[in-house]
Each structure stands twice: as structure tokens, then as C-alpha cells.
Write an enzyme that holds these catalytic residues in place. Structure first.
Site, PDB file in Angstrom:
ATOM      1  N   ASP A  47      44.914  33.340  36.338  1.00 10.03           N
ATOM      2  CA  ASP A  47      45.768  33.000  35.187  1.00 10.03           C
ATOM      3  C   ASP A  47      46.848  31.949  35.468  1.00 10.03           C
ATOM      4  OD1 ASP A  47      44.216  35.027  34.163  1.00 10.03           O
ATOM      5  OD2 ASP A  47      45.866  36.321  33.573  1.00 10.03           O
ATOM      6  N   LYS A 145      39.098  36.537  30.033  1.00 13.02           N
ATOM      7  CA  LYS A 145      39.301  37.979  29.827  1.00 13.02           C
ATOM      8  C   LYS A 145      40.332  38.206  28.744  1.00 13.02           C
ATOM      9  CE  LYS A 145      42.744  37.941  33.475  1.00 13.02           C
ATOM     10  NZ  LYS A 145      43.903  38.268  32.635  1.00 13.02           N
ATOM     11  N   CYS A 190      48.256  40.876  36.245  1.00 12.53           N
ATOM     12  CA  CYS A 190      46.848  40.489  36.384  1.00 12.53           C
ATOM     13  C   CYS A 190      46.384  40.376  37.830  1.00 12.53           C
ATOM     14  CB  CYS A 190      46.577  39.236  35.572  1.00 12.53           C
ATOM     15  SG  CYS A 190      46.724  39.578  33.793  1.00 12.53           S
TER      16      CYS A 190
HETATM   17  C1  VGL Z   1      49.409  38.789  32.169  1.00 16.79           C
HETATM   18  C2  VGL Z   1      50.778  39.999  30.803  1.00 16.79           C
HETATM   19  C3  VGL Z   1      49.947  39.779  29.740  1.00 16.79           C
HETATM   20  C4  VGL Z   1      49.124  38.249  33.542  1.00 16.79           C
HETATM   21  C5  VGL Z   1      48.549  38.555  31.122  1.00 16.79           C
HETATM   22  O1  VGL Z   1      48.402  37.232  33.662  1.00 16.79           O
HETATM   23  O2  VGL Z   1      49.650  38.820  34.520  1.00 16.79           O
HETATM   24  N1  VGL Z   1      50.499  39.512  32.008  1.00 16.79           N
HETATM   25  N2  VGL Z   1      48.831  39.059  29.893  1.00 16.79           N
END
Ligand code: VGL
Ligand code: ZN
Length: 242
Positions: A47, A145, A190
């Protein structure tokens, strides 16, 4: 130093080294030895998207700092997988989808507790794009995802209903990979969930701490490290690799 004194000094220094269980030569090799990576190891870059760096809607403090390090790390791996948080508009994890709720509130959903976030990483938007300086031309797979409107997915392996697989486990196993190294954003969400699910799927899992940044909402960072330790996730610094 006179000769006799000098000899005595060297004798003592030598015994200190032996007491530590190392010869001078061994100490040097130890300091320099790097983890040997091969065809069975994969780097999972989690991410590294615009929404999660300063200026983004769910900015992780200093999230942009890790980008050059991740680019360097990726050069040491034969296998690299990137992930993208990839939500629908009006996703269930957005506070804006729940009347009267604000970001970082928690709600109970059919599958369990859900922290609510600012709108982020909506499919096809600039915020969902990978950071412009992320440069990993060798990456083989980008796994998305969190694309089911009513289910979140911190983990790159398994959605928050704890039933729906993303396919990453089968992909890695089909390619003979048995060990994953995880870096990216955010350490306590994540990255941690991905590393924990890697262990559940039978992979060796290692988090490269300095190639991650955390959100740390209400002690979540310490809790994540604790959970990872209990699950057998290894914690290293990038210097063990590069
Ligand atoms: C994430 C919160 C919501 C992350 C993704 O990538 O850690 N955190 N969505
Ligand atoms: Zn998300």
C-alpha cells in the site's frame, strides 16, 4: 606504549573478544553478513499509495520517507509483489458511510469490529495510485484488496470476513515461494495483517521495520508488534539485507 605493556594490552583485549565468543575476524564477518535471498523469497510492498503519504486523505506520518529504501530493497529480491488498497466508493470502512460516525470511531459489522477511516484509496482515483517515486520495474504482481463494498481487507491474503481469499497464498505457493518479507504502509494495519496471515498460510514472515511507517491509533503499533512476535513474525532492519 612500551613493549611489555603493549603485549599485556593485546592479551587482555584478546580475552575480552574470546569471552564474547568471537575472534576479531569472526566479529567482522558477523557485522557484514547479509541475509541470503533466493527464488523462494518474495518482497511484499504494501500500500505505498498517495492516500497514505503526507498530503493524502489517510496520511501516515513520514510515509513518503520509505520509498527510496523500498526501491533499493526490491533490487535484492527475485520476486516482488505490490499491493494496493482498492476500495469502492461508499466503502463500508469509510466513516462517511455510517451516519453520525467520524474517522477512527469503531463499529461492529457482521464480521467483527471495524475501525472507520476517512475515505481513501477509491478505485481509479489519484489517491489510490502507487506513489510516483516507487520504482520497482521488476515487480511481478500487483494485488488489489478491499474491493468488496461490504468487507474491508487490511491483509493482502484474506479479507476481514476471515473467509474470502485474495488469491495471494495460492499464487506464492504455485511459484514455490515459502518466505515473505513485508514492508510499506501501515506497519500496524496492512503490513501487520499481511505478515500475520502469511504465517497462518505457512510462510516464514519477516517485517523490515525501517521500510515501514505506522498509524499508531490508540496503541495499535505496540499491539501489532506484540501479535506479530507471538505469531513468529521476524522483525529486522533493512541493513540485514542491503
Ligand atoms: C490501511 C487503514 C485502512 C493500511 C488501509 O494500508 O494500513 N489502513 N486501509
Ligand atoms: Zn483501506
Amino acid at each position: 606504549m612500551e613493549n611489555v605493556q603493549r603485549r599485556e594490552f593485546l592479551r587482555r583485549a584478546g580475552s575480552v573478544m574470546l569471552a564474547a565468543g568471537m575472534s576479531a575476524g569472526a566479529a567482522q564477518v558477523f557485522a557484514q553478513s547479509k541475509i541470503k535471498l533466493g527464488a523462494k523469497d518474495a518482497l511484499i510492498v504494501v500500500d505505498v499509495q498517495n492516500c497514505f503519504v503526507p498530503g493524502g486523505s489517510l496520511a501516515v506520518a513520514k510515509g513518503d520517507e520509505i520509498v527510496p529504501l523500498i526501491n533499493t530493497l526490491a533490487k535484492s529480491f527475485q520476486n516482488v509483489v505490490l499491493t494496493q488498497d482498492w476500495h469502492t466508493p461508499g466503502h463500508v470502512s469509510f466513516a462517511s458511510s455510517h451516519a453520525g460516525k467520524k474517522p477512527f470511531d469503531a463499529v461492529k459489522l457482521g464480521y467483527g469490529d471495524q475501525i472507520l477511516w476517512p475515505d481513501h484509496c477509491v478505485q481509479g482515483t489519484e489517491g489510490a495510485n502507487l506513489h510516483k517515486d516507487l520504482a520497482i520495474p521488476t515487480a511481478q504482481l500487483i494485488i488489489r484488496k478491499g474491493y468488496h463494498k461490504d468487507v474491508d481487507s487490511y491483509s493482502a491474503f484474506m479479507e476481514a470476513d476471515r473467509k474470502t481469499k485474495t488469491g495471494l497464498e495460492a499464487y506464492l505457493k504455485a511459484r514455490g515461494i515459502n518466505s515473505v518479507y513485508v514492508c510499506g504502509l501501515a506497519t500496524d494495519f496492512c503490513v501487520a495483517w499481511t505478515a500475520l496471515d502469511a504465517r497462518k498460510s505457512g510462510f516464514a514472515a519477516t517485517v523490515i521495520e525501517d521500510a515501514c511507517r505506522g498509524i499508531d491509533a490508540q496503541g495499535s503499533l505496540a499491539a501489532a508488534w506484540d501479535n506479530m512476535k507471538k505469531a513468529g513474525v521476524k522483525r529486522i532492519q533493512s541493513g540485514a539485507i542491503v
